[in-house]
Design an enzyme around this catalytic site. Sequence first.
Site, PDB file in Angstrom:
ATOM      1  N   ARG A 123      26.037  42.008  44.564  1.00  0.00           N
ATOM      2  CA  ARG A 123      25.748  40.648  45.028  1.00  0.00           C
ATOM      3  C   ARG A 123      26.146  40.432  46.480  1.00  0.00           C
ATOM      4  O   ARG A 123      25.663  39.515  47.125  1.00  0.00           O
ATOM      5  CB  ARG A 123      26.491  39.634  44.155  1.00  0.00           C
ATOM      6  N   ASP A 173      29.824  30.660  45.497  1.00  0.00           N
ATOM      7  CA  ASP A 173      30.242  31.041  44.157  1.00  0.00           C
ATOM      8  C   ASP A 173      31.668  30.625  43.841  1.00  0.00           C
ATOM      9  O   ASP A 173      32.511  30.521  44.718  1.00  0.00           O
ATOM     10  CB  ASP A 173      30.217  32.571  44.009  1.00  0.00           C
ATOM     11  N   PRO A 211      42.552  49.685  31.511  1.00  0.00           N
ATOM     12  CA  PRO A 211      43.209  48.380  31.387  1.00  0.00           C
ATOM     13  C   PRO A 211      44.587  48.357  32.049  1.00  0.00           C
ATOM     14  O   PRO A 211      45.142  47.280  32.283  1.00  0.00           O
ATOM     15  CB  PRO A 211      43.304  48.164  29.869  1.00  0.00           C
ATOM     16  N   GLU A 233      42.060  56.782  24.386  1.00  0.00           N
ATOM     17  CA  GLU A 233      43.292  56.187  24.913  1.00  0.00           C
ATOM     18  C   GLU A 233      43.370  56.295  26.433  1.00  0.00           C
ATOM     19  O   GLU A 233      44.108  55.569  27.070  1.00  0.00           O
ATOM     20  CB  GLU A 233      44.519  56.838  24.274  1.00  0.00           C
TER      21      GLU A 233
END
Length: 250
Positions: free
Chosen positions: A154, A169, A89, A116
């Site tokens: 894709r 898209d 993250p 973590e």
Amino acid sequence: MKIEILTIFPDIFSSFLSESLLAKALAKGLLTVDLINIRDFTHDRHRTVDDRPYGGGPGMVIKPEPLSEAIDSRLALGGPKPFIINLTPSGRLLEQVLVGQLAQKERLMLICGRYEGVDQRVLDLYSDMDLSIGDYVLNGGEVPAMVLIEAMARLIPGFLSDSSSVQDDSHSYGLLEHPLYTRPRVFRSLSVPPVLLSGHHAQVAAYRLGEAMAKTRAVRPDLLEKKDVMERTIMFFSQSSSPLKGKDNK
Ligand code: 6GU
């Protein structure tokens, strides 16, 4: 494109890789995915992959030895130099332009952290990029790895039966996609916008551009501030190959 996933939960990927378009793409050889279980590179009786953080604090950290051995075992097989991505993250945010760039790489190695995170020294030694899929926290990098793989797949020629849908898209030209309708013409007393039944390609394109602009302004005004968004949008809607202009939609 060749993808290697380093994880302590390889089974999370099994139905993802064995169903639907991705399974077909793997069968066709459009891409390959190898799963490497980091736990297979431990040497203790408990097959330990994590330990407490130096300096204290909550949670556990992925140990450097099994992960580095797992990576080394893949590098020892030879082949092109992999681009190694650590999924975290605290990484660079994934967006469509970056998906396109990563999809060009011949060989990707994806490190799925858990707990973590991963001991920084392995990342310093091996990783080319920290990558995040959004500003929220997940339990590990497995779901983000699937997000990245599906977004890249894709873009591989031959993956989608109608590759023009990729250009159409949301995000491909910088705005959100306009709403879509299919039969029946009236559903629960709600009608399809008449312009879509008109057969006037230019009017359909203008309508869709207006809807895409309005949706983006309402939901993601930040996208309108991005560099080149309007240039890319105008280019897209004026291209003769644009699916908006090319298709009959009666
Ligand atoms: Cl790549 N990993 C984790 N654990 N959480 C995330 C993420 C990645 N991207 C967004 N949240």
